[in-house]
Motif scaffolding. Structure first.
Motif, PDB file in Angstrom:
ATOM      1  N   ASP A 126       0.833  -1.205   0.000  1.00 11.02           N
ATOM      2  CA  ASP A 126       0.000   0.000   0.000  1.00 11.02           C
ATOM      3  C   ASP A 126       0.867   1.255   0.000  1.00 11.02           C
ATOM      4  N   LYS A 127       2.064   1.162   0.585  1.00 14.86           N
ATOM      5  CA  LYS A 127       2.987   2.289   0.571  1.00 14.86           C
ATOM      6  C   LYS A 127       3.663   2.369  -0.787  1.00 14.86           C
ATOM      7  N   ASN A 128       3.663   3.540  -1.376  1.00 12.69           N
ATOM      8  CA  ASN A 128       4.250   3.753  -2.711  1.00 12.69           C
ATOM      9  C   ASN A 128       3.660   2.774  -3.730  1.00 12.69           C
ATOM     10  N   ALA A 129       2.351   2.658  -3.697  1.00 20.38           N
ATOM     11  CA  ALA A 129       1.667   1.718  -4.581  1.00 20.38           C
ATOM     12  C   ALA A 129       1.752   2.185  -6.032  1.00 20.38           C
ATOM     13  N   GLY A 181       0.258  -6.615  -0.599  1.00 22.23           N
ATOM     14  CA  GLY A 181       0.752  -7.639   0.307  1.00 22.23           C
ATOM     15  C   GLY A 181       0.626  -9.061  -0.186  1.00 22.23           C
ATOM     16  N   VAL A 182       0.077  -9.257  -1.376  1.00 24.13           N
ATOM     17  CA  VAL A 182      -0.095 -10.600  -1.930  1.00 24.13           C
ATOM     18  C   VAL A 182       1.042 -10.894  -2.902  1.00 24.13           C
ATOM     19  N   TRP A 183       1.789 -11.975  -2.611  1.00 26.11           N
ATOM     20  CA  TRP A 183       2.858 -12.399  -3.516  1.00 26.11           C
ATOM     21  C   TRP A 183       2.273 -13.243  -4.637  1.00 26.11           C
ATOM     22  N   HIS A 184       2.556 -12.829  -5.863  1.00 22.59           N
ATOM     23  CA  HIS A 184       2.164 -13.585  -7.048  1.00 22.59           C
ATOM     24  C   HIS A 184       3.400 -14.271  -7.621  1.00 22.59           C
ATOM     25  N   ASN A 185       3.347 -15.590  -7.671  1.00 20.03           N
ATOM     26  CA  ASN A 185       4.442 -16.395  -8.212  1.00 20.03           C
ATOM     27  C   ASN A 185       4.129 -16.714  -9.664  1.00 20.03           C
ATOM     28  N   VAL A 186       5.094 -16.469 -10.526  1.00 20.32           N
ATOM     29  CA  VAL A 186       4.865 -16.535 -11.971  1.00 20.32           C
ATOM     30  C   VAL A 186       5.946 -17.362 -12.635  1.00 20.32           C
ATOM     31  N   ALA A 187       5.552 -18.096 -13.659  1.00 19.40           N
ATOM     32  CA  ALA A 187       6.517 -18.717 -14.572  1.00 19.40           C
ATOM     33  C   ALA A 187       5.980 -18.600 -15.983  1.00 19.40           C
ATOM     34  N   TYR A 188       6.798 -18.041 -16.878  1.00 15.98           N
ATOM     35  CA  TYR A 188       6.483 -18.077 -18.299  1.00 15.98           C
ATOM     36  C   TYR A 188       7.017 -19.392 -18.857  1.00 15.98           C
TER      37      TYR A 188
END
Length: 264
Positions: A126-129, A181-188
């Motif tokens: 939320d800070k510096n969004a 605050g939600v971590w999104h894990n990604v793989a291309y």
């Protein structure tokens, strides 16, 4: 005879198992960095370390990138620390009107051949969004055949867009509201031979799952044009604000995908 046959069978099984394991091609997890200033060791005449660092503003490296254990996905036990990428009012590169802070893999490994998986985790606070009113191109290739985008995308209706989206050739194939605050894990999942790209995703500590099966694209890369970071397009009526993006678990592998968060 029986002993020899049994030994041969065991060796064959072991070799078969070995060949199905993923192979780490390039490691960008910041584990060997003492601070972001280590990025300054790289130059065109001294190409050392895992990253090329040249797409940034006029300030010192600590204005744009900071490293800390608190900046990584806490479910990632392989990464020692993560990185905070910052866009401020100096983050203009090479006279362009776009704010940018990006790192390029420095490697001779074949990260642009065959089937490979480009991994990273991303989070905002939320800070510096990051602004929902501007287009952000995130973790993209030079030809933009696959990337993430966030915020209002140029040309679309409305004035804001809260979604984090996976794109292929400028078309959205997946989206979700990007909550703080939600971590999104990604793989291309990129098959450079077949010209296809798939998308794997999870949140927090959940293992990666394929959420979009491979689709046909023109998978163009010279092996030194994947941009870890963010490019923000300007937009009239919306002034610059400080924006932070958090990354961890960055690596590229070949072979069967590693679905555990943090990687091998």
């Amino acid at each position: 005879m029986k002993t020899t046959t049994l030994l041969a069978a065991v060796l064959s099984a072991a070799m078969s198992t070995t060949t199905t394991h993923a192979a780490l091609l390039w490691d960008g997890r910041f584990n060997d960095f003492t601070s972001a200033s280590d990025l300054n060791k790289w130059s065109w005449s001294n190409q050392v370390g895992p990253y090329q660092y040249y797409i940034h503003g006029s300030g010192s490296v600590d204005k744009y990138i900071a490293l800390s254990p608190s900046y990584k996905n806490p479910n990632d036990t392989v990464s020692r620390q993560g990185a905070k990428f910052t866009l401020d009012n100096t983050a203009y590169w090479n006279g362009q009107n776009m704010r940018r802070i990006e790192l390029i893999p420095q490697t001779n490994q074949p990260i642009n051949r065959g089937k490979v998986f480009y991994h990273f985790s991303i989070m905002r606070s939320d800070k510096n969004a990051p602004s929902v009113n501007r287009e952000h191109q995130i973790c993209f290739f030079e030809s933009h055949f696959t990337e993430l985008k966030y915020g209002w995308i140029s040309g679309e209706q409305g004035t804001s867009n809260p979604n984090l989206q996976w794109m292929t050739n400028q078309r959205s194939g997946w989206k979700t509201e990007w909550k703080a605050g939600v971590w999104h894990n990604v793989a291309y999942e990129i098959d450079f031979s077949a010209n296809k790209v798939g998308f794997w995703h999870s949140e927090g500590g959940e293992p990666l799952k394929q959420v979009v099966a491979p689709v046909s694209v023109s998978t163009s890369s010279n092996g030194a044009d994947w941009h870890l970071g963010v490019l923000e397009l300007p937009r009239n009526g919306y002034s610059d604000t400080i924006e932070d993006f958090y990354f961890s678990g960055v690596y590229i592998e070949t072979g069967p995908i590693t679905t555990a968060i943090g990687g091998p």
